[in-house]
Design a protein around this motif. Structure first.
Motif, PDB file in Angstrom:
ATOM      1  N   CYS A 170      46.347  43.708  45.933  1.00  0.00           N
ATOM      2  CA  CYS A 170      46.504  44.400  44.662  1.00  0.00           C
ATOM      3  C   CYS A 170      47.895  44.093  44.121  1.00  0.00           C
ATOM      4  O   CYS A 170      48.710  43.447  44.787  1.00  0.00           O
ATOM      5  N   HIS A 171      48.163  44.564  42.902  1.00  0.00           N
ATOM      6  CA  HIS A 171      49.436  44.294  42.243  1.00  0.00           C
ATOM      7  C   HIS A 171      50.094  45.610  41.818  1.00  0.00           C
ATOM      8  O   HIS A 171      49.418  46.637  41.676  1.00  0.00           O
ATOM      9  N   PRO A 172      51.398  45.612  41.604  1.00  0.00           N
ATOM     10  CA  PRO A 172      52.124  46.861  41.350  1.00  0.00           C
ATOM     11  C   PRO A 172      51.887  47.443  39.966  1.00  0.00           C
ATOM     12  O   PRO A 172      51.579  46.725  39.010  1.00  0.00           O
ATOM     13  N   SER A 173      52.070  48.762  39.876  1.00  0.00           N
ATOM     14  CA  SER A 173      52.014  49.440  38.587  1.00  0.00           C
ATOM     15  C   SER A 173      53.237  49.048  37.759  1.00  0.00           C
ATOM     16  O   SER A 173      54.217  48.491  38.266  1.00  0.00           O
ATOM     17  N   GLN A 174      53.178  49.356  36.468  1.00  0.00           N
ATOM     18  CA  GLN A 174      54.298  49.039  35.582  1.00  0.00           C
ATOM     19  C   GLN A 174      55.584  49.723  36.049  1.00  0.00           C
ATOM     20  O   GLN A 174      56.646  49.097  36.118  1.00  0.00           O
ATOM     21  N   ALA A 175      55.493  50.986  36.384  1.00  0.00           N
ATOM     22  CA  ALA A 175      56.685  51.715  36.831  1.00  0.00           C
ATOM     23  C   ALA A 175      57.201  51.156  38.149  1.00  0.00           C
ATOM     24  O   ALA A 175      58.421  51.005  38.338  1.00  0.00           O
ATOM     25  N   TYR A 176      56.300  50.811  39.053  1.00  0.00           N
ATOM     26  CA  TYR A 176      56.696  50.339  40.384  1.00  0.00           C
ATOM     27  C   TYR A 176      57.400  48.994  40.310  1.00  0.00           C
ATOM     28  O   TYR A 176      58.426  48.780  40.972  1.00  0.00           O
ATOM     29  N   ILE A 177      56.884  48.078  39.487  1.00  0.00           N
ATOM     30  CA  ILE A 177      57.492  46.746  39.419  1.00  0.00           C
ATOM     31  C   ILE A 177      58.852  46.810  38.728  1.00  0.00           C
ATOM     32  O   ILE A 177      59.775  46.060  39.070  1.00  0.00           O
ATOM     33  N   ARG A 178      58.991  47.736  37.782  1.00  0.00           N
ATOM     34  CA  ARG A 178      60.275  47.873  37.099  1.00  0.00           C
ATOM     35  C   ARG A 178      61.317  48.500  38.025  1.00  0.00           C
ATOM     36  O   ARG A 178      62.438  48.005  38.136  1.00  0.00           O
ATOM     37  N   GLU A 179      60.921  49.557  38.710  1.00  0.00           N
ATOM     38  CA  GLU A 179      61.882  50.288  39.535  1.00  0.00           C
ATOM     39  C   GLU A 179      62.255  49.524  40.800  1.00  0.00           C
ATOM     40  O   GLU A 179      63.405  49.585  41.260  1.00  0.00           O
ATOM     41  N   ASN A 180      61.307  48.789  41.378  1.00  0.00           N
ATOM     42  CA  ASN A 180      61.552  48.137  42.666  1.00  0.00           C
ATOM     43  C   ASN A 180      61.960  46.675  42.562  1.00  0.00           C
ATOM     44  O   ASN A 180      62.648  46.165  43.456  1.00  0.00           O
ATOM     45  N   PHE A 181      61.545  45.983  41.480  1.00  0.00           N
ATOM     46  CA  PHE A 181      61.778  44.544  41.413  1.00  0.00           C
ATOM     47  C   PHE A 181      62.465  44.089  40.131  1.00  0.00           C
ATOM     48  O   PHE A 181      62.764  42.902  39.982  1.00  0.00           O
ATOM     49  N   GLY A 182      62.697  45.006  39.197  1.00  0.00           N
ATOM     50  CA  GLY A 182      63.443  44.666  37.992  1.00  0.00           C
ATOM     51  C   GLY A 182      62.671  43.868  36.964  1.00  0.00           C
ATOM     52  O   GLY A 182      63.272  43.252  36.076  1.00  0.00           O
ATOM     53  N   GLU A 183      61.325  43.870  37.035  1.00  0.00           N
ATOM     54  CA  GLU A 183      60.517  43.119  36.078  1.00  0.00           C
ATOM     55  C   GLU A 183      60.160  44.004  34.876  1.00  0.00           C
ATOM     56  O   GLU A 183      59.914  45.197  35.021  1.00  0.00           O
ATOM     57  N   ALA A 184      60.077  43.378  33.697  1.00  0.00           N
ATOM     58  CA  ALA A 184      59.790  44.131  32.480  1.00  0.00           C
ATOM     59  C   ALA A 184      58.303  44.427  32.310  1.00  0.00           C
ATOM     60  O   ALA A 184      57.927  45.452  31.730  1.00  0.00           O
ATOM     61  N   ILE A 185      57.433  43.530  32.784  1.00  0.00           N
ATOM     62  CA  ILE A 185      55.991  43.734  32.698  1.00  0.00           C
ATOM     63  C   ILE A 185      55.391  43.485  34.074  1.00  0.00           C
ATOM     64  O   ILE A 185      56.010  42.825  34.922  1.00  0.00           O
ATOM     65  N   THR A 186      54.197  44.014  34.288  1.00  0.00           N
ATOM     66  CA  THR A 186      53.605  43.890  35.613  1.00  0.00           C
ATOM     67  C   THR A 186      52.495  42.845  35.644  1.00  0.00           C
ATOM     68  O   THR A 186      52.138  42.250  34.620  1.00  0.00           O
ATOM     69  N   GLN A 187      51.927  42.645  36.820  1.00  0.00           N
ATOM     70  CA  GLN A 187      51.023  41.532  37.084  1.00  0.00           C
ATOM     71  C   GLN A 187      49.570  41.967  36.869  1.00  0.00           C
ATOM     72  O   GLN A 187      48.771  42.004  37.801  1.00  0.00           O
ATOM     73  N   ASP A 188      49.236  42.283  35.615  1.00  0.00           N
ATOM     74  CA  ASP A 188      47.848  42.591  35.269  1.00  0.00           C
ATOM     75  C   ASP A 188      47.086  41.281  35.103  1.00  0.00           C
ATOM     76  O   ASP A 188      47.516  40.396  34.356  1.00  0.00           O
TER      77      ASP A 188
END
Length: 610
Positions: free
Chosen positions: A360-378
């Motif tokens: 699976c792939h991270p939620s928007q909040a999770y990828i921003r808070e943990n990895f510094g990405e602006a958008i997630t892997q939908d």
């Protein structure tokens, strides 16, 4: 490094040198356009820059440098700086010119200090991921010492060489040596390059993490600041050659691409579950690879764009286009995404291969808070081709017990035991042109005997694997399993009847004419992008409405993209992009039968977000 033996042909020496410096069977981009067109999918798409715009060889660049007297040669991490300086030195010696070489590596901060500088962005040592750095390239250097550096005019030529050279502040011409990231990774795998400020290479996985979260970030920022004023741009991927062009000509070429259709250069890589479809259908790829798991058709952080002049080729990274013309490319959605290209196309080939991991792939909040990405892997899976027995794993069984599922996964990881996946995860038959929807948090996997066109948001490394079918990577090592991250993101409510209802697209005809129709393949409400399929016998005209369109011919043999008086040919399975600056275009079917073109684009309600 293995050196040339007495009487050895230069081509043989170059091949041996490349084998030492690159860990891959994939060829380097050729210096010149390959003779003859074998038909079918093309792996080196090139865009015409005009006659006399690209130069080949160290001799021509050396002559230009001598005329300038003092230059800085800046460039991307991963370039073979010793080989570049040696190539130029040989030509300077032929010209009888004394050169004062100065190296940026002499101004790096101590390695231990740099390690401490980047450590907060690399996460745990055994983690696959870090967090995108907030540092800049200048933070790696002793700027006070660099500020005191002056050219020595007792020499005919002064050159400051290496990443960040323009930080010296000299008011002199700038040469920038760009490097495609696929070549950087081949060198990384061979241990022939290091991360910024490191004295020796590390394990490839550790180096990649450092590149992705630190080195590429700071180098991209620095390159973007230089691109508008760079005098010369060099393609640094060659081992015994370079091609180069004047910066203004490259900028003109990139601006032209932002106003017309273009195709990035794809690149290919094998994998533990990889299949044989790509090898069978794309004859130009190296057939010696055991399989191909991926073709990165359009993955903006890593793909390049190839220019051609008088048959000579030069590649620049895709981010150069976005840096100069991001607003023209993305149109009304530039405000939302800036210069980060939002949509990704890639192939997943499991024909005669294996299953992808259960993931699976991270939620928007999770990828921003943990990895510094602006958008997630939908993601979505568009089925370009399938064998009769093909299937896709998607969503949970209605009676899913999360605790029992996790326990079996943990037991499998500890004891290398099989997991009865079908007890927990649903699977569905796959057929050509199906679209499976994979919003973040959804458990999923492609089964074997699929050729998946993965249409996705751009982030591409944040895959939380829970079960990998006890398989090993191509080096015989287990791939990382990330149960903790996965269970922090899994949506256990995506189960039972909700899965086929909500996560398998239900196509319908949106618009139609005499011999064409537009089929809407709705995506999930979480996806910021949507998918249409244009089906036509002769031609169809499309309005962009100030949005960028990413497309692929998924059925048929050839189409022309007509923009005004300009026509560009694309073939089956080739990805191409029409920027938002193009108001309309016409797709012309020249292959007979019905042509089908998939089109992905950002939904309108994402156009004005800040």
């Amino acid at each position: 490094m293995e050196m040339k033996g007495i009487g050895e042909e230069p081509e043989t020496q170059a091949a041996k040198q490349a084998a030492v410096l690159r860990n891959t069977k994939q060829e380097i981009l050729p210096v010149e356009v390959l003779a003859g067109d074998v038909g079918g999918y093309r792996i080196y798409p090139a865009h015409a820059l005009g006659s006399g715009k690209i130069f080949c060889g160290y001799d021509t660049l050396a002559q230009w440098v001598v005329e300038q007297k003092t230059v800085v040669i800046d460039g991307y991490v991963g370039n073979l700086w010793d080989i570049i300086s040696a190539g130029l030195t040989k030509e300077f010696e032929k010209l009888g010119v004394r050169v004062n070489w100065l190296a940026m590596q002499d101004f790096l901060k101590p390695e231990a200090e740099i390690d401490q500088l980047v450590s907060p962005f690399l996460g745990d040592e055994d983690s696959v991921w870090g967090t995108k750095t907030t540092r800049t390239l200048a933070d790696f250097y002793q700027l006070n010492a660099l500020a005191g550096l002056e050219p020595d005019h007792t020499y005919a030529v002064n050159i400051l060489l290496g990443p960040g050279a323009a930080l010296c502040g000299w008011e002199v011409p700038i040469v920038y040596v760009d490097l495609p990231k696929n070549e950087l990774q081949h060198r990384m795998s061979a241990g022939s390059i290091t991360n910024l400020g490191k004295s020796a290479p590390a394990k490839a996985t550790a180096m990649y993490k450092r590149f992705y979260f630190v080195d590429w970030v700071v180098c991209n920022q620095h390159k973007e600041s230089l691109l508008p004023r760079t005098d010369v741009i060099v393609d640094g991927q060659g081992i015994d050659w370079i091609t180069w062009a004047y910066g203004q000509d490259i900028r003109t070429g990139l601006t032209a691409l932002s106003q017309s259709v273009f195709r990035p250069r794809p690149w290919f890589t094998p994998g533990s579950w990889g299949g044989q479809w790509i090898k069978a259908h794309f004859q130009q790829v190296n057939q010696e690879e055991p399989n191909y798991a991926w073709s990165f058709e359009l993955i903006a952080p890593e793909n390049g764009l190839v220019f051609e002049s008088d048959g000579i080729l030069l590649e620049v990274s895709f981010d150069c286009l976005m840096s100069l013309s991001g607003r023209a490319v993305l149109g009304k959605h530039h405000r939302r995404f800036g210069n980060e290209f939002p949509i990704r196309f890639d192939f997943l080939d499991t024909f005669e291969g294996g299953n992808l991991s259960i993931q699976c792939h991270p939620s928007q909040a999770y990828i921003r808070e943990n990895f510094g990405e602006a958008i997630t892997q939908d993601e979505t899976y568009y089925m370009l081709d399938c064998a009769p027995d093909a299937k896709v794993y998607l969503g949970f069984q209605d009676d899913i017990d999360p605790a029992a599922f996790r326990q079996e996964l943990e037991d499998s990881l500890e004891h290398n035991s099989e997991v009865a996946i079908d007890n927990y995860v649903q699977s569905f038959p796959a057929a050509k042109h199906d679209l499976f929807l994979i919003p973040n948090g959804t458990v999923h996997s492609s089964g074997k005997n699929n050729l998946v066109l993965e249409i996705s948001a751009t982030p591409y490394i944040f895959t939380f694997k829970m079960y990998d079918w006890l398989s090993k990577d191509l080096n015989g090592e287990p791939r990382p399993i990330n149960i903790e991250h996965a269970f922090n993101n899994l949506r256990f409510d995506r189960k039972g009847k909700r899965v086929p209802q909500e996560l398998i697209s239900k196509p319908y005809v949106l618009d139609a004419g005499a011999d064409w129709r537009t089929v809407h393949l709705p995506t999930h409400e979480v996806h910021f992008y949507d998918v249409h399929r244009l089906e036509f016998e002769s031609q169809v005209t499309v309005e962009t409405e100030q949005a960028c369109h990413v497309m692929m011919l998924v059925e048929g043999t050839e189409v022309l993209v007509r923009i005004g008086a300009e026509e560009t040919l694309f073939r089956y399975a080739e990805t191409f992009v029409v920027p938002a600056a193009v108001p309309r275009y016409t797709l012309v079917n020249i292959g007979g039968g019905t042509a089908k073109v998939v089109k992905a684009f950002v939904k309108d309600d994402y156009g004005t977000a800040t």
